[in-house]
Design a protein around this motif. Structure first.
Motif, PDB file in Angstrom:
ATOM      1  N   UNK A 109       0.921  -1.071   0.208  1.00 58.17           N
ATOM      2  CA  UNK A 109       0.103   0.104   0.039  1.00 58.17           C
ATOM      3  C   UNK A 109       0.834   1.315  -0.024  1.00 58.17           C
ATOM      4  N   UNK A 110       0.754   2.039  -0.919  1.00 54.15           N
ATOM      5  CA  UNK A 110       1.432   3.411  -0.988  1.00 54.15           C
ATOM      6  C   UNK A 110       0.579   4.639  -0.996  1.00 54.15           C
ATOM      7  N   UNK A 111       0.941   5.663  -0.702  1.00 59.08           N
ATOM      8  CA  UNK A 111       0.169   6.971  -0.531  1.00 59.08           C
ATOM      9  C   UNK A 111       0.826   7.969  -1.757  1.00 59.08           C
ATOM     10  N   UNK A 112      -0.158   8.595  -2.788  1.00 58.91           N
ATOM     11  CA  UNK A 112       0.224   9.413  -3.549  1.00 58.91           C
ATOM     12  C   UNK A 112      -0.416   9.328  -4.655  1.00 58.91           C
ATOM     13  N   UNK A 113      -0.056   9.955  -5.614  1.00 59.40           N
ATOM     14  CA  UNK A 113      -0.683   9.820  -7.172  1.00 59.40           C
ATOM     15  C   UNK A 113      -0.402   8.506  -7.645  1.00 59.40           C
ATOM     16  N   UNK A 114      -1.694   7.877  -8.171  1.00 55.84           N
ATOM     17  CA  UNK A 114      -1.387   6.398  -8.526  1.00 55.84           C
ATOM     18  C   UNK A 114      -0.464   6.080  -9.712  1.00 55.84           C
ATOM     19  N   UNK A 115      -0.403   6.946 -10.515  1.00 59.10           N
ATOM     20  CA  UNK A 115       0.186   6.687 -11.690  1.00 59.10           C
ATOM     21  C   UNK A 115       1.818   6.942 -11.404  1.00 59.10           C
ATOM     22  N   UNK A 116       2.065   7.956 -10.485  1.00 55.62           N
ATOM     23  CA  UNK A 116       3.618   7.827 -10.137  1.00 55.62           C
ATOM     24  C   UNK A 116       4.012   6.991  -9.039  1.00 55.62           C
ATOM     25  N   UNK A 117       3.304   6.649  -8.152  1.00 55.06           N
ATOM     26  CA  UNK A 117       3.692   5.559  -7.216  1.00 55.06           C
ATOM     27  C   UNK A 117       3.594   3.996  -7.932  1.00 55.06           C
ATOM     28  N   UNK A 118       2.791   3.839  -8.844  1.00 52.44           N
ATOM     29  CA  UNK A 118       3.119   2.557  -9.644  1.00 52.44           C
ATOM     30  C   UNK A 118       4.229   2.754 -10.299  1.00 52.44           C
ATOM     31  N   UNK A 119       4.571   3.745 -11.021  1.00 50.72           N
ATOM     32  CA  UNK A 119       5.865   3.523 -11.905  1.00 50.72           C
ATOM     33  C   UNK A 119       7.142   3.649 -10.671  1.00 50.72           C
ATOM     34  N   UNK A 120       6.916   4.347  -9.580  1.00 54.36           N
ATOM     35  CA  UNK A 120       8.114   4.173  -8.659  1.00 54.36           C
ATOM     36  C   UNK A 120       8.190   2.703  -8.293  1.00 54.36           C
ATOM     37  N   UNK A 121       7.139   2.063  -7.783  1.00 52.42           N
ATOM     38  CA  UNK A 121       7.098   0.724  -7.380  1.00 52.42           C
ATOM     39  C   UNK A 121       7.652  -0.258  -8.353  1.00 52.42           C
ATOM     40  N   UNK A 122       7.611   0.007  -9.648  1.00 58.47           N
ATOM     41  CA  UNK A 122       8.315  -0.746 -10.790  1.00 58.47           C
ATOM     42  C   UNK A 122       9.874  -0.725 -10.530  1.00 58.47           C
ATOM     43  N   UNK A 123      10.132   0.437 -10.249  1.00 54.60           N
ATOM     44  CA  UNK A 123      11.645   0.741 -10.087  1.00 54.60           C
ATOM     45  C   UNK A 123      12.144  -0.114  -8.519  1.00 54.60           C
ATOM     46  N   UNK A 124      11.357   0.700  -7.611  1.00 57.35           N
ATOM     47  CA  UNK A 124      11.746  -0.019  -6.317  1.00 57.35           C
ATOM     48  C   UNK A 124      11.782  -1.459  -5.934  1.00 57.35           C
ATOM     49  N   UNK A 125      10.623  -2.053  -6.709  1.00 60.18           N
ATOM     50  CA  UNK A 125      10.859  -3.542  -6.478  1.00 60.18           C
ATOM     51  C   UNK A 125      11.121  -4.573  -7.610  1.00 60.18           C
ATOM     52  N   UNK A 126      11.672  -3.786  -8.409  1.00 63.48           N
ATOM     53  CA  UNK A 126      12.516  -4.485  -9.694  1.00 63.48           C
ATOM     54  C   UNK A 126      11.446  -5.474 -10.394  1.00 63.48           C
ATOM     55  N   UNK A 127      10.382  -4.822 -10.803  1.00 57.92           N
ATOM     56  CA  UNK A 127       9.266  -5.602 -11.473  1.00 57.92           C
ATOM     57  C   UNK A 127       9.591  -5.714 -12.843  1.00 57.92           C
ATOM     58  N   UNK A 128       9.379  -7.008 -13.253  1.00 57.21           N
ATOM     59  CA  UNK A 128       9.728  -7.363 -14.729  1.00 57.21           C
ATOM     60  C   UNK A 128       8.284  -7.178 -15.647  1.00 57.21           C
ATOM     61  N   UNK A 129       7.070  -7.178 -15.105  1.00 57.82           N
ATOM     62  CA  UNK A 129       5.903  -6.981 -15.775  1.00 57.82           C
ATOM     63  C   UNK A 129       4.923  -6.278 -14.902  1.00 57.82           C
ATOM     64  N   UNK A 130       4.155  -5.251 -15.278  1.00 59.99           N
ATOM     65  CA  UNK A 130       2.884  -4.777 -14.780  1.00 59.99           C
ATOM     66  C   UNK A 130       1.639  -5.182 -15.733  1.00 59.99           C
ATOM     67  N   UNK A 131       0.743  -5.698 -14.863  1.00 63.10           N
ATOM     68  CA  UNK A 131      -0.515  -6.190 -15.206  1.00 63.10           C
ATOM     69  C   UNK A 131      -1.679  -5.039 -14.901  1.00 63.10           C
TER      70      UNK A 131
END
Length: 150
Positions: free
Chosen positions: A91-113
């Protein structure tokens, strides 16, 4: 060969998002990937600054909203029978689009669905598209799931 070790699926708990969760779970199963469910609590203070309000907006209890998001993710895991995937709930707080993109980097994500909500015309212009922003800015591939895709 394409390696998918971690799949991020943002959810706002809508029916559209549930379809994306289903796709992500199936892909996680096929690739043996970790499934990460993400709920972003929108920061309404940023959307409604005091400068444009005739009276100050009441302070939002973001901790309560974050706790509700955690409960919502736990309920989603149970309702969709995702326990076998041992999903990680974020769970994150902020702008959804920015937090999703940040999570991709922070969590080393290989695919977003991610689900699209199928808005068009003036609604899309006024509200924007979180999915579109994620597609444009994520550093990994993004699978978009339209309403009724299953």
């Amino acid at each position: 060969m394409i390696t998918i070790r971690r799949i991020l699926v943002p959810t706002d708990f809508s029916d559209c998002a549930a379809l994306a969760v289903r796709y992500a779970a199936e892909l996680a199963d096929k690739f043996g990937a970790e499934l990460v469910l993400l709920h972003v609590v929108p920061d309404t203070v940023l959307a409604l600054p005091d400068a444009v309000m005739p009276t100050p907006a009441p302070m939002t209890d973001f901790q309560a909203l974050a706790d509700a998001g955690k409960i919502g993710l736990a309920n989603l895991i149970t309702a969709m029978k995702l326990e076998k995937y041992k999903p990680r709930a974020e769970v994150r707080l902020g702008s959804p689009e920015h937090e999703i993109v940040a999570a991709v980097k922070d969590l080393h994500v290989d695919l977003v669905c991610i689900a699209t909500h199928g808005r068009g015309g003036i609604a899309r212009v006024l509200l924007g598209s979180v999915a579109e922003m994620v597609v444009r800015h994520a550093s990994c591939p993004v699978l978009t799931v339209r309403p009724g895709a299953c």
